[in-house]
Design a protein around this motif. Structure first.
Motif, short mmCIF file in Angstrom:
data_model
loop_
_atom_site.label_atom_id
_atom_site.label_comp_id
_atom_site.label_asym_id
_atom_site.label_seq_id
_atom_site.Cartn_x
_atom_site.Cartn_y
_atom_site.Cartn_z
N HIS A 24 0.83 -1.21 0.00
CA HIS A 24 0.00 0.00 0.00
C HIS A 24 0.86 1.26 0.00
N GLU A 25 1.98 1.22 0.68
CA GLU A 25 2.88 2.39 0.64
C GLU A 25 3.42 2.60 -0.77
N VAL A 26 3.72 1.51 -1.46
CA VAL A 26 4.18 1.62 -2.84
C VAL A 26 3.07 2.19 -3.71
N LEU A 27 1.84 1.73 -3.50
CA LEU A 27 0.71 2.26 -4.26
C LEU A 27 0.51 3.75 -3.97
N VAL A 28 0.61 4.16 -2.72
CA VAL A 28 0.46 5.57 -2.35
C VAL A 28 1.54 6.40 -3.05
N ILE A 29 2.77 5.95 -3.01
CA ILE A 29 3.86 6.70 -3.65
C ILE A 29 3.61 6.83 -5.15
N ALA A 30 3.18 5.74 -5.78
CA ALA A 30 2.92 5.77 -7.22
C ALA A 30 1.78 6.72 -7.56
N VAL A 31 0.70 6.66 -6.80
CA VAL A 31 -0.46 7.51 -7.05
C VAL A 31 -0.10 8.99 -6.86
N ASP A 43 -11.05 2.39 -13.54
CA ASP A 43 -9.74 2.08 -12.97
C ASP A 43 -9.45 2.97 -11.76
N TYR A 44 -9.77 4.25 -11.89
CA TYR A 44 -9.61 5.15 -10.75
C TYR A 44 -10.47 4.69 -9.58
N GLU A 45 -11.69 4.27 -9.88
CA GLU A 45 -12.59 3.81 -8.81
C GLU A 45 -12.04 2.58 -8.10
N GLN A 46 -11.46 1.65 -8.86
CA GLN A 46 -10.90 0.44 -8.25
C GLN A 46 -9.72 0.78 -7.34
N ILE A 47 -8.86 1.68 -7.79
CA ILE A 47 -7.72 2.07 -6.97
C ILE A 47 -8.22 2.80 -5.72
N ALA A 48 -9.20 3.68 -5.89
CA ALA A 48 -9.77 4.40 -4.75
C ALA A 48 -10.42 3.44 -3.76
N LEU A 49 -11.10 2.41 -4.25
CA LEU A 49 -11.70 1.40 -3.37
C LEU A 49 -10.63 0.67 -2.56
N GLN A 50 -9.53 0.32 -3.23
CA GLN A 50 -8.43 -0.37 -2.53
C GLN A 50 -7.86 0.51 -1.43
N LEU A 51 -7.62 1.77 -1.75
CA LEU A 51 -7.07 2.71 -0.76
C LEU A 51 -8.07 3.00 0.35
N THR A 52 -9.34 3.06 0.01
CA THR A 52 -10.38 3.32 1.02
C THR A 52 -10.44 2.17 2.02
#
Length: 126
Positions: A24-31, A43-52
């Protein structure tokens, strides 16, 4: 005879545990490094769901650690401020935009910062 499934451990609210902190830290850095992404809204919604989902799990951890602190420890009060902000941001509906995803990434980042402060040892007076 059906194959035997391995037992799945549960996380704080009876849900399966989320992916660990590292991914998740890697995902946060990438985003947060996105300059002009061109993804489909879904795709944005799926990433936002994962982070949520991960933000909710980290917020539960922050809440648990803050509750264990003595009332005189100021870290608990700071955690409450971050948790109130998190609750407000998590209650906002998801949008299929880069801005929404980046806001969720910033929230995960802030929650991890607060969790780190809660779990570090308190300095002792000399």
């Amino acid at each position: 005879m059906s194959p035997r499934r391995p037992a799945v451990s549960t996380f704080c609210c009876g849900a399966p545990p989320p992916l660990g902190r590292g991914p998740h830290e890697v995902l946060v850095i990438a985003v947060l490094a996105w300059k002009d992404p061109d993804l489909a809204p879904c795709d944005y919604e799926q990433i936002a769901l994962q982070l949520t989902g991960h933000a909710r799990a980290v917020a539960a951890d922050v809440r648990r650690h803050a509750a264990a602190l003595p009332k005189s420890d100021g870290r608990g009060a700071l955690a409450e401020v971050v948790l109130r902000e998190a609750d407000g941001r998590l209650s906002a509906p998801l949008k299929g935009t880069a801005c929404c995803v980046q806001n969720r990434a910033r929230l995960v980042q802030a929650l991890y910062t607060r969790l780190d402060r809660l779990t570090e040892p308190t300095p002792t007076a000399p």
